[in-house]
Design an enzyme around this catalytic site. Structure first.
Site, PDB file in Angstrom:
ATOM      1  CG  ASN A 186      -1.688   1.240   1.416  1.00  0.00           C
ATOM      2  OD1 ASN A 186      -1.755   2.071   0.514  1.00  0.00           O
ATOM      3  ND2 ASN A 186      -2.303   1.396   2.580  1.00  0.00           N
ATOM      4  CG  HIS A 245      -5.989   1.740   5.071  1.00  0.00           C
ATOM      5  ND1 HIS A 245      -5.562   2.748   5.893  1.00  0.00           N
ATOM      6  CD2 HIS A 245      -4.959   0.872   4.955  1.00  0.00           C
ATOM      7  CE1 HIS A 245      -4.310   2.498   6.264  1.00  0.00           C
ATOM      8  NE2 HIS A 245      -3.927   1.361   5.701  1.00  0.00           N
ATOM      9  N   GLY A 251       2.212   2.048  10.835  1.00  0.00           N
ATOM     10  CA  GLY A 251       3.177   3.133  10.709  1.00  0.00           C
ATOM     11  C   GLY A 251       3.879   3.483  12.005  1.00  0.00           C
TER      12      GLY A 251
HETATM   13  P1  PGA Z   1       2.606   0.087   7.843  1.00  0.00           P
HETATM   14  O1  PGA Z   1       1.190   0.329   7.110  1.00  0.00           O
HETATM   15  O2  PGA Z   1       3.206  -1.172   7.255  1.00  0.00           O
HETATM   16  O3  PGA Z   1       3.402   1.327   7.536  1.00  0.00           O
HETATM   17  O4  PGA Z   1       2.323  -0.083   9.285  1.00  0.00           O
HETATM   18  C1  PGA Z   1       0.285  -0.711   6.882  1.00  0.00           C
HETATM   19  C2  PGA Z   1      -0.937  -0.177   6.184  1.00  0.00           C
HETATM   20  O5  PGA Z   1      -1.320   0.976   6.399  1.00  0.00           O
HETATM   21  O6  PGA Z   1      -1.581  -0.902   5.392  1.00  0.00           O
END
Ligand code: PGA
Length: 264
Positions: A15, A106, A184
């Site tokens: 993503n 999401h 994140g």
């Molecule tokens: P991340 O994001 O791997 O940066 O935690 C996952 C996502 O938002 O699908």
């Protein structure tokens, strides 16, 4: 894989969120394909791999990936077929671009853009019978986890879509469990905690779809990295990964993708 357990081909999806111009997207694709080519032919028979760029990069990325087995995914769609929805994209547009998957629900759409379960269910209904598979993201916030409400929250998010679509998505649906506090942040659910939620999702899918609920893929997302993907995917109901941060580096993404081959 244990003898007798259903075979679900692992799926790894990047993503990209609001990153990468069309030009940067095609550079990334070139580097990723070169890394995957080093692995030799045959990997794609055991793995589904997809990238969800921002909408303006979809067409360029499609060109850059053509002839490869890496599939195109979109980050969003509007439930209406067409019309006066400034800034939105329709299913017909995604189909025309050859998208095979689209993210719905999401947590960034839920929390930053106020999308609720009803709106997400309307998107899912639009996808029934189309060539685009929804990747339905579900997950609890930190407060919900601390209050012991994780399973309840995830079950409600899933039920909103299943109730609206009946059996319509039985062969199309992909679910992604993404704890909001892990997205994140560098924090990841432990493999056991993730498996507990995936098992609950699986139970709900089987109650709703019958035996075919055993075939639905359930991805894990939230700070997936090359260093933790193996132990996460070793869990029986973790069928792949939705990758945010690590998607920005072709080496890290290729290594997550190839690590997931061990699952197949
Ligand atoms: P991340 O994001 O791997 O940066 O935690 C996952 C996502 O938002 O699908």
């Amino acid at each position: 894989m244990k003898p007798g357990s259903p075979h679900r081909r692992p799926l790894v999806v990047a993503n990209w969120k609001m990153n990468f111009t069309p030009g940067e997207a095609s550079d990334f694709a070139g580097r990723l394909l070169a890394l995957l080519a080093k692995r030799g032919p045959g990997w794609i028979e055991a793995l589904d791999l997809a990238i969800a760029p921002a909408h303006p990069a979809l067409d360029r990325l499609r060109g850059a990936l053509s002839g490869s087995d890496v599939q195109l995914a979109a980050q969003n769609l509007h439930p209406a077929a067409q019309g006066a929805y400034t800034g939105e994209v329709s299913l017909a547009m995604l189909e025309d671009l050859g998208c095979r998957f689209v993210l719905i629900g999401h947590s960034e759409r839920r929390h930053l853009f106020g999308e609720d379960d009803e709106f997400i269910a309307a998107k899912a209904s639009r996808l029934v019978g189309s060539s685009v598979r929804p990747i339905l993201c579900v997950g609890e916030t930190l407060e919900e986890r601390e209050a012991g409400e994780t399973l309840d929250r995830v079950t409600r998010q899933l039920a909103a879509v299943l109730d609206a679509t009946g059996d319509g998505l039985a062969s199309q649906l992909v679910v992604a469990y993404e704890p909001v506090w892990a997205i994140g942040t560098g924090r990841t659910a432990t493999p056991d905690d993730a498996q507990a939620v995936h098992a609950e999702i699986r139970k709900n899918l089987i109650e709703h779809f019958g035996e075919s609920g055993r075939q639905t893929r359930i991805l894990y997302g939230g700070s997936v990295k090359p260093s933790n993907v193996r132990e996460l995917l070793a869990q029986p109901d973790l069928d792949g990964a939705l990758v945010g941060g690590a998607r920005l580096d072709p080496e890290a993404f290729a290594s997550i993708a190839l690590a997931s081959l061990e699952k197949s």
